[in-house]
Scaffold this motif. Structure first.
Motif, PDB file in Angstrom:
ATOM      1  N   CYS A 288       0.790  -1.235  -0.128  1.00 30.54           N
ATOM      2  CA  CYS A 288       0.126   0.103  -0.058  1.00 30.54           C
ATOM      3  C   CYS A 288       0.945   1.344   0.158  1.00 30.54           C
ATOM      4  O   CYS A 288       0.723   2.307   0.842  1.00 30.54           O
ATOM      5  CB  CYS A 288      -1.104  -0.141   1.219  1.00 30.54           C
ATOM      6  N   PHE A 289       2.053   1.268  -0.791  1.00 31.02           N
ATOM      7  CA  PHE A 289       2.642   2.436  -1.130  1.00 31.02           C
ATOM      8  C   PHE A 289       2.131   3.658  -1.581  1.00 31.02           C
ATOM      9  O   PHE A 289       2.214   5.021  -1.182  1.00 31.02           O
ATOM     10  CB  PHE A 289       3.981   2.174  -1.820  1.00 31.02           C
ATOM     11  N   GLU A 290       0.867   3.045  -2.305  1.00 34.49           N
ATOM     12  CA  GLU A 290       0.080   4.573  -2.686  1.00 34.49           C
ATOM     13  C   GLU A 290      -0.569   5.310  -1.616  1.00 34.49           C
ATOM     14  O   GLU A 290      -0.752   6.481  -2.019  1.00 34.49           O
ATOM     15  CB  GLU A 290      -0.892   4.027  -3.378  1.00 34.49           C
ATOM     16  N   VAL A 291      -0.437   4.856  -0.621  1.00 32.63           N
ATOM     17  CA  VAL A 291      -1.236   5.644   0.381  1.00 32.63           C
ATOM     18  C   VAL A 291      -0.151   6.739   0.770  1.00 32.63           C
ATOM     19  O   VAL A 291      -0.525   8.156   1.108  1.00 32.63           O
ATOM     20  CB  VAL A 291      -1.445   4.865   1.784  1.00 32.63           C
ATOM     21  N   PHE A 292       1.177   6.772   0.716  1.00 35.45           N
ATOM     22  CA  PHE A 292       2.136   7.696   0.890  1.00 35.45           C
ATOM     23  C   PHE A 292       2.119   8.596  -0.070  1.00 35.45           C
ATOM     24  O   PHE A 292       2.424   9.739   0.084  1.00 35.45           O
ATOM     25  CB  PHE A 292       3.625   6.787   1.176  1.00 35.45           C
ATOM     26  N   GLU A 293       1.823   8.007  -1.471  1.00 30.22           N
ATOM     27  CA  GLU A 293       1.753   9.020  -2.413  1.00 30.22           C
ATOM     28  C   GLU A 293       0.575  10.139  -2.344  1.00 30.22           C
ATOM     29  O   GLU A 293       0.773  11.336  -2.706  1.00 30.22           O
ATOM     30  CB  GLU A 293       1.592   8.047  -3.824  1.00 30.22           C
ATOM     31  N   ALA A 294      -0.392   9.493  -1.792  1.00 35.48           N
ATOM     32  CA  ALA A 294      -1.614  10.443  -1.798  1.00 35.48           C
ATOM     33  C   ALA A 294      -1.369  11.542  -0.437  1.00 35.48           C
ATOM     34  O   ALA A 294      -1.950  12.717  -0.759  1.00 35.48           O
ATOM     35  CB  ALA A 294      -2.813   9.482  -1.184  1.00 35.48           C
ATOM     36  N   LEU A 295      -0.248  11.215   0.270  1.00 34.53           N
ATOM     37  CA  LEU A 295       0.012  12.378   1.235  1.00 34.53           C
ATOM     38  C   LEU A 295       0.935  13.387   0.643  1.00 34.53           C
ATOM     39  O   LEU A 295       1.028  14.711   1.184  1.00 34.53           O
ATOM     40  CB  LEU A 295       0.954  11.733   2.320  1.00 34.53           C
ATOM     41  N   ASP A 296       1.345  13.367  -0.676  1.00 39.84           N
ATOM     42  CA  ASP A 296       1.771  14.706  -1.386  1.00 39.84           C
ATOM     43  C   ASP A 296       0.702  15.600  -1.676  1.00 39.84           C
ATOM     44  O   ASP A 296       0.841  16.780  -1.703  1.00 39.84           O
ATOM     45  CB  ASP A 296       2.313  14.009  -2.626  1.00 39.84           C
ATOM     46  N   HIS A 297      -0.559  15.116  -1.645  1.00 42.91           N
ATOM     47  CA  HIS A 297      -1.856  16.178  -1.929  1.00 42.91           C
ATOM     48  C   HIS A 297      -2.638  16.276  -0.666  1.00 42.91           C
ATOM     49  O   HIS A 297      -3.297  17.077  -0.652  1.00 42.91           O
ATOM     50  CB  HIS A 297      -2.494  15.375  -3.045  1.00 42.91           C
ATOM     51  N   PHE A 298      -2.511  15.360   0.120  1.00 47.29           N
ATOM     52  CA  PHE A 298      -3.550  15.579   1.506  1.00 47.29           C
ATOM     53  C   PHE A 298      -2.502  15.327   2.673  1.00 47.29           C
ATOM     54  O   PHE A 298      -1.590  14.870   2.521  1.00 47.29           O
ATOM     55  CB  PHE A 298      -4.457  14.238   1.508  1.00 47.29           C
ATOM     56  N   GLU A 299      -3.058  16.112   3.669  1.00 46.30           N
ATOM     57  CA  GLU A 299      -2.307  15.826   5.029  1.00 46.30           C
ATOM     58  C   GLU A 299      -2.677  14.771   5.807  1.00 46.30           C
ATOM     59  O   GLU A 299      -1.698  14.297   6.700  1.00 46.30           O
ATOM     60  CB  GLU A 299      -2.557  17.224   5.901  1.00 46.30           C
ATOM     61  N   ILE A 300      -3.645  14.073   5.645  1.00 47.16           N
ATOM     62  CA  ILE A 300      -3.995  12.956   6.617  1.00 47.16           C
ATOM     63  C   ILE A 300      -5.216  12.137   5.942  1.00 47.16           C
ATOM     64  O   ILE A 300      -5.821  12.762   5.018  1.00 47.16           O
ATOM     65  CB  ILE A 300      -4.584  13.380   7.983  1.00 47.16           C
ATOM     66  N   ALA A 301      -5.078  10.871   5.933  1.00 47.30           N
ATOM     67  CA  ALA A 301      -6.132   9.815   5.257  1.00 47.30           C
ATOM     68  C   ALA A 301      -6.651   8.735   6.368  1.00 47.30           C
ATOM     69  O   ALA A 301      -5.732   8.414   6.948  1.00 47.30           O
ATOM     70  CB  ALA A 301      -5.437   9.270   4.358  1.00 47.30           C
ATOM     71  N   VAL A 302      -7.799   8.684   6.341  1.00 47.86           N
ATOM     72  CA  VAL A 302      -8.679   7.741   7.270  1.00 47.86           C
ATOM     73  C   VAL A 302      -9.683   6.989   6.614  1.00 47.86           C
ATOM     74  O   VAL A 302      -9.769   7.286   5.485  1.00 47.86           O
ATOM     75  CB  VAL A 302      -9.140   8.628   8.507  1.00 47.86           C
ATOM     76  N   VAL A 303     -10.447   6.213   7.134  1.00 47.43           N
ATOM     77  CA  VAL A 303     -11.322   5.457   6.598  1.00 47.43           C
ATOM     78  C   VAL A 303     -12.438   5.502   7.704  1.00 47.43           C
ATOM     79  O   VAL A 303     -12.537   5.399   8.676  1.00 47.43           O
ATOM     80  CB  VAL A 303     -10.821   4.013   6.716  1.00 47.43           C
ATOM     81  N   HIS A 304     -13.903   5.628   7.076  1.00 51.18           N
ATOM     82  CA  HIS A 304     -14.915   5.482   7.735  1.00 51.18           C
ATOM     83  C   HIS A 304     -14.970   4.080   8.512  1.00 51.18           C
ATOM     84  O   HIS A 304     -14.652   3.040   8.136  1.00 51.18           O
ATOM     85  CB  HIS A 304     -16.182   5.835   7.087  1.00 51.18           C
ATOM     86  N   ASP A 305     -15.922   4.137   9.717  1.00 50.83           N
ATOM     87  CA  ASP A 305     -16.148   3.037  10.592  1.00 50.83           C
ATOM     88  C   ASP A 305     -17.430   2.475   9.847  1.00 50.83           C
ATOM     89  O   ASP A 305     -18.387   3.108   9.330  1.00 50.83           O
ATOM     90  CB  ASP A 305     -16.282   3.410  11.979  1.00 50.83           C
TER      91      ASP A 305
ATOM     92  N   LEU B 255      -8.207  12.994   3.298  1.00 52.14           N
ATOM     93  CA  LEU B 255      -8.614  11.985   2.469  1.00 52.14           C
ATOM     94  C   LEU B 255      -9.427  11.029   2.827  1.00 52.14           C
ATOM     95  O   LEU B 255      -8.762  10.375   3.883  1.00 52.14           O
ATOM     96  CB  LEU B 255      -7.489  11.608   1.514  1.00 52.14           C
ATOM     97  N   ILE B 256     -10.446  10.665   2.583  1.00 52.23           N
ATOM     98  CA  ILE B 256     -11.430   9.443   3.248  1.00 52.23           C
ATOM     99  C   ILE B 256     -10.857   8.083   2.077  1.00 52.23           C
ATOM    100  O   ILE B 256     -11.296   8.253   0.994  1.00 52.23           O
ATOM    101  CB  ILE B 256     -12.820   9.551   3.127  1.00 52.23           C
TER     102      ILE B 256
END
Length: 260
Positions: free
Chosen positions: A91-108, A177-178
């Motif tokens: 899941c390296f793509e999660v780190f790539e997303a942090l180039d554009h967002f500051e925090i990424a989480v998932v709904h419960d 980012l959700i």
């Protein structure tokens, strides 16, 4: 400071053992990814499984142990995992997303935990078991407000930290980012897995996680795992049958009463 890495908080032997199991699963998928653990058992032999080991001072063995280590991550981009997680795909793509967002989480899966929550349903509960982030002023303010909101508003009613995280995110100015549920799959409840998608992280303590991961990631079609609501399932079947019948009769030039 290293660029990217995994982050665990493990107070007590049980959670340290879980963190080691999660770390091993991640290493199978991403051998080059570094991992840090924050623990009150820094001298335990199990900590050798991690690249960085940091102490948790005055451990409370509650979610309050988590926030301060989040702020001390040794990585520029951090993927925090609860100890009861299993990484089943890279899941390296999660780190790539942090180039554009500051925090990424998932709904419960439970969109709202408590009756006293007053936030709009358009921002449902966020699960704190998987959090990708980089420390910016906005994210630092968000994380620092999390335990404060819990203490001021929710501590007397619940030990759960998710309602306060939900409110901290709602009030934050951070770019959030959700992520889809494949990045924090809670298998206790029914969950949909998208077409051409793989489950990345399972969040559960069951003992058959490797086999479950293989089953979940077979095929490319959208799929559902979990308890079926038979009422809705039979409605779905009925509507599909009606749709097929309507098309067949339409081709034959006959009128039909079937609708969908």
């Amino acid at each position: 400071m290293s660029e990217v890495g995994l982050h665990y908080v493990a107070t007590g032997l049980r959670h340290l053992q879980e963190a080691v199991a999660s770390r091993r699963s991640a290493k199978l998928q991403m051998p080059s990814l570094l991992a840090a653990v924050f623990t009150d058992l820094v001298d335990h032999p199990l900590t050798k499984e991690f690249d960085f080991v940091f102490p948790v001072v005055k451990a409370e063995h509650s979610f309050h142990d988590v926030v301060e280590p989040l702020l001390r991550s040794p990585f520029e981009k951090t993927l925090h995992l609860d100890t009861d997680t299993y990484v089943c795909d890279e899941c390296f793509e999660v780190f790539e997303a942090l180039d554009h967002f500051e925090i990424a989480v998932v709904h419960d899966p439970w969109r709202s935990d408590l009756a006293i929550e007053t936030l709009p349903q358009s921002l449902p509960t966020i699960n704190g078991g998987v959090i990708a982030y980089r420390i910016t002023p906005s994210v630092r303010a968000l994380l620092e407000s999390w335990p404060r909101i819990h203490k001021d508003k929710f501590a007397s009613g619940t030990r759960q930290n998710q309602p306060s995280l939900r409110e901290a995110v709602y009030l934050s100015s951070a770019r959030v980012l959700i992520l889809p549920p494949e990045y924090n799959l809670r298998v206790w409840h029914p969950v949909a897995i998208g077409g051409f998608s793989k489950v990345k992280i399972i969040h559960d303590r069951r003992n058959d996680l490797p086999r479950l991961a293989r089953e979940l990631n077979q095929g490319n079609r959208p799929r559902v795992f979990g308890r079926i609501d038979w009422r809705l399932y039979f409605y779905y079947l009925r509507s599909r049958i009606a749709k097929v019948m309507s098309r067949m009769l339409g081709r034959a030039g006959l009128k039909t009463k079937y609708t969908y």
